[in-house]
Every structure is written in structure tokens, then in C-alpha cells.
Design a protein around this motif. Structure first.
Motif, short mmCIF file in Angstrom:
data_model
loop_
_atom_site.label_atom_id
_atom_site.label_comp_id
_atom_site.label_asym_id
_atom_site.label_seq_id
_atom_site.Cartn_x
_atom_site.Cartn_y
_atom_site.Cartn_z
N CYS A 237 -15.27 44.76 -31.34
CA CYS A 237 -16.06 43.68 -30.73
C CYS A 237 -17.40 43.52 -31.46
O CYS A 237 -17.89 42.41 -31.64
CB CYS A 237 -16.31 43.97 -29.25
SG CYS A 237 -14.88 43.79 -28.18
N VAL A 238 -17.98 44.66 -31.88
CA VAL A 238 -19.24 44.62 -32.62
C VAL A 238 -19.02 44.08 -34.02
O VAL A 238 -19.67 43.11 -34.45
CB VAL A 238 -19.87 46.03 -32.68
CG1 VAL A 238 -21.11 46.01 -33.58
CG2 VAL A 238 -20.23 46.53 -31.28
N THR A 239 -18.11 44.67 -34.77
CA THR A 239 -17.96 44.31 -36.18
C THR A 239 -17.38 42.91 -36.37
O THR A 239 -17.57 42.31 -37.43
CB THR A 239 -17.10 45.33 -36.93
OG1 THR A 239 -15.80 45.41 -36.30
CG2 THR A 239 -17.75 46.72 -36.90
N PHE A 240 -16.68 42.39 -35.36
CA PHE A 240 -16.22 41.01 -35.44
C PHE A 240 -17.40 40.08 -35.71
O PHE A 240 -17.32 39.17 -36.53
CB PHE A 240 -15.51 40.63 -34.14
CG PHE A 240 -15.11 39.19 -34.05
CD1 PHE A 240 -14.53 38.53 -35.12
CD2 PHE A 240 -15.29 38.48 -32.86
CE1 PHE A 240 -14.14 37.20 -35.02
CE2 PHE A 240 -14.91 37.15 -32.76
CZ PHE A 240 -14.34 36.51 -33.84
N PHE A 241 -18.51 40.32 -35.03
CA PHE A 241 -19.70 39.51 -35.24
C PHE A 241 -20.54 39.97 -36.43
O PHE A 241 -21.05 39.15 -37.18
CB PHE A 241 -20.56 39.51 -33.97
CG PHE A 241 -20.17 38.47 -32.95
CD1 PHE A 241 -21.03 37.45 -32.62
CD2 PHE A 241 -18.93 38.51 -32.33
CE1 PHE A 241 -20.67 36.48 -31.69
CE2 PHE A 241 -18.56 37.56 -31.40
CZ PHE A 241 -19.43 36.53 -31.07
N THR A 242 -20.69 41.27 -36.61
CA THR A 242 -21.60 41.76 -37.65
C THR A 242 -21.00 41.73 -39.05
O THR A 242 -21.74 41.69 -40.04
CB THR A 242 -22.04 43.20 -37.34
OG1 THR A 242 -20.90 44.07 -37.30
CG2 THR A 242 -22.80 43.27 -36.02
N GLU A 243 -19.65 41.69 -39.16
CA GLU A 243 -19.02 41.79 -40.48
C GLU A 243 -18.06 40.66 -40.81
O GLU A 243 -17.77 40.42 -41.99
CB GLU A 243 -18.26 43.12 -40.60
CG GLU A 243 -19.15 44.34 -40.47
CD GLU A 243 -18.38 45.65 -40.55
OE1 GLU A 243 -17.14 45.60 -40.85
OE2 GLU A 243 -18.98 46.71 -40.29
N GLU A 244 -17.54 39.95 -39.83
CA GLU A 244 -16.44 39.01 -40.08
C GLU A 244 -16.82 37.54 -40.00
O GLU A 244 -15.98 36.68 -40.28
CB GLU A 244 -15.29 39.28 -39.09
CG GLU A 244 -14.75 40.71 -39.12
CD GLU A 244 -14.09 41.07 -40.44
OE1 GLU A 244 -13.76 40.14 -41.21
OE2 GLU A 244 -13.90 42.27 -40.70
N LEU A 245 -18.04 37.22 -39.60
CA LEU A 245 -18.47 35.83 -39.49
C LEU A 245 -19.47 35.53 -40.60
O LEU A 245 -20.65 35.85 -40.48
CB LEU A 245 -19.10 35.58 -38.11
CG LEU A 245 -18.22 35.94 -36.90
CD1 LEU A 245 -18.98 35.65 -35.60
CD2 LEU A 245 -16.90 35.19 -36.94
#
Length: 270
Positions: A237-245
Motif C-alpha cells: 500500500c505504501v510503495t504503490f504510491f511511493t514507487e509506482e506512480l
């Protein structure tokens, strides 16, 4: 980077809604252990209505862990004897606002049958932010926000169709995006993975998220999880925003991941 989850639940009794973890107890300490493992620094507690004592549990958590937790609580809206509580609501430790999902039996029409009519001016006068799952009544929500420009309002779970996935979830955008013109309205970008038909990194919802972010901007677009019903790990849930967008970087990313919701609610952490 400060990472604050804009919506999580803890509870000590009752039967959770069907899409949440089916456990009768989920404590602040259990949540902190998951947050620590995922690199999350704090969270806005949303006491769930299935536990009648969940407000008290949230206050206790905020007293014990003031750098970890604040709350958006609730009281019984259809009981007129409860109304005066809003005048002193924020005097409770950690209580920074109120939140109703409007999804429990009997609540589905509160926004239009007069039950909530008194709330909006009272909350505006008290300076108490209100969050709700407004996706079913966004045009009315816009009218409420316009009538009460000094009332901070938060749309839960991106304002998307609650049961929708993929493009179907974004059917509300024609009503949701114009709301962004009102500076007193913010969006909780919570529960995003649950709207995807795909696995991580949930590519089928990334464009829709980008459109909402572009409308509301980083100061009114708050990352969060509602972790007890997510289909993926807390860390994802964190890395979806911090790494994937790819469109969410730098100062904007820092604001979305935590500082924005802290500032909007006026949370004095710790």
C-alpha cells in the motif's frame, strides 16, 4: 519522509463489516506492529460503528501514543440528545473531527432525509472537520460544501463507487472532479488497491488516481489504506504510491504521504 495513514480502524468488540478482517479485537498495539513493519509513522483512527466503545478506545490510543494516533470519531446522529456533543468534541484527546460511513443499516438516507441537516452548520461553527463516504451523493455534497465554506469536508475512499473495480469504480468522476474547485473539500486516497481488478502495482486504477490528484492537488489528497480490508500487504500500500506512480514525486509525494493530512486536520503530533 513522514508517512501517515489517513484511515485505519481499531476495535475491541463487535462484528466487523463483512469486507474487514473478521476478528473481534484489533488493538492499537497490533496496528503499530504492522505500521512499523511497513514504514508508517502514524495514522488517523476511524472508530468503527460496529464497536460501541470504539471512540473510547481511540482516545486511549491517542493518549498512550500521541505521536502515532489522532482520530475522527462518531456519535449517534439520529438521537437529538447527542447533538450538543459537537460543541466539545475536539476537547477529547486526539479527536480532530468526525466521520460517518453512512453504510450501516438505517444510515443510507441520513444525508437526504433531514437527519444530518443540523450537523453541517453546527460543525462549521465548532470548527470540526467532517469525513464521509459521499460517493452516492456528490452533487448534494457539493451544495453542502458551498453553503458552509468554513467547514472542512473530506470525501472518503477517493469518492469512487464503493463496489466498483477497474474503470467501473471511477464512474463518479464527473461529479467528483468539479468538487475540487471548493477549497474546503479534500480527498482521502484510501483503499485504492481494493478498487483494482489486477494485482500489484494496480495499473488499471493509476490513470484514475492521477486525474483525481490533478484536480485536488497534493495538499488535499491524502494517502491511506483502511488496511483491515486491503487485498495486499501494508508495505505494498505504501510503495504503490511511493514507487509506482511516476507523476507523484518530490515535495508533492511528501505532502500526499503524510504532511497534507496532518496540516489539514491540525494534528499536533506528540
Amino acid at each position: 519522509m513522514l508517512i501517515i495513514d489517513a484511515q485505519v480502524h481499531i476495535w475491541g468488540s463487535g462484528k466487523p463489516s463483512a469486507h474487514h478482517r473478521q476478528t473481534s479485537v484489533y488493538t492499537a498495539e497490533e496496528l503499530i506492529a504492522e505500521m512499523d513493519a511497513a514504514g508508517v509513522n502514524g495514522a488517523v483512527l476511524h472508530p468503527p460503528s460496529w464497536d460501541a466503545k470504539s471512540n473510547e478506545m481511540a482516545v486511549e490510543a491517542a493518549v498512550k501514543y500521541p505521536d502515532k494516533f489522532c482520530s475522527l470519531g462518531w456519535f449517534t446522529l439520529n438521537d437529538p440528545s447527542q447533538r450538543k456533543r459537537i460543541e466539545t468534541w475536539k476537547q477529547q484527546p486526539g479527536m480532530l473531527g468526525l466521520r460517518w460511513s453512512l453504510t450501516r443499516d438505517g444510515q443510507e438516507t441520513w444525508h437526504q432525509d433531514g437527519t444530518m441537516d443540523w450537523l453541517w452548520p453546527a460543525a462549521e461553527k465548532a470548527g470540526t472537520p467532517i469525513a464521509t463516504m459521499a460517493w452516492r451523493f456528490l452533487p448534494l455534497f457539493k451544495q453542502i460544501a458551498e453553503r458552509h465554506p468554513h467547514l472542512k469536508l473530506i470525501v472518503d475512499h477517493l469518492g469512487l463507487v464503493r463496489s466498483g473495480q477497474g474503470q467501473e469504480a471511477f464512474a463518479t468522476l464527473d461529479d467528483l472532479l468539479p468538487l475540487a474547485k471548493l477549497p474546503n473539500v479534500a480527498i482521502k486516497a484510501t483503499g485504492a488497491p481494493g478498487y483494482s481488478k489486477e494485482g500489484y502495482p494496480f495499473r488499471d486504477i493509476q490513470d484514475g488516481l492521477h486525474r483525481i490528484f490533478d484536480a485536488y492537488g497534493p495538499d488535499r489528497f491524502f494517502w491511506g489504506t483502511d488496511i483491515t480490508r486491503m487485498p495486499c500487504s501494508y508495505r505494498q500500500c505504501v510503495t504503490f504510491f511511493t514507487e509506482e506512480l511516476p507523476w507523484l514525486k518530490g515535495k508533492d509525494l511528501e505532502t500526499v504521504m503524510g504532511q497534507g493530512v496532518v496540516d489539514w486536520l491540525g494534528w499536533k503530533r506528540g
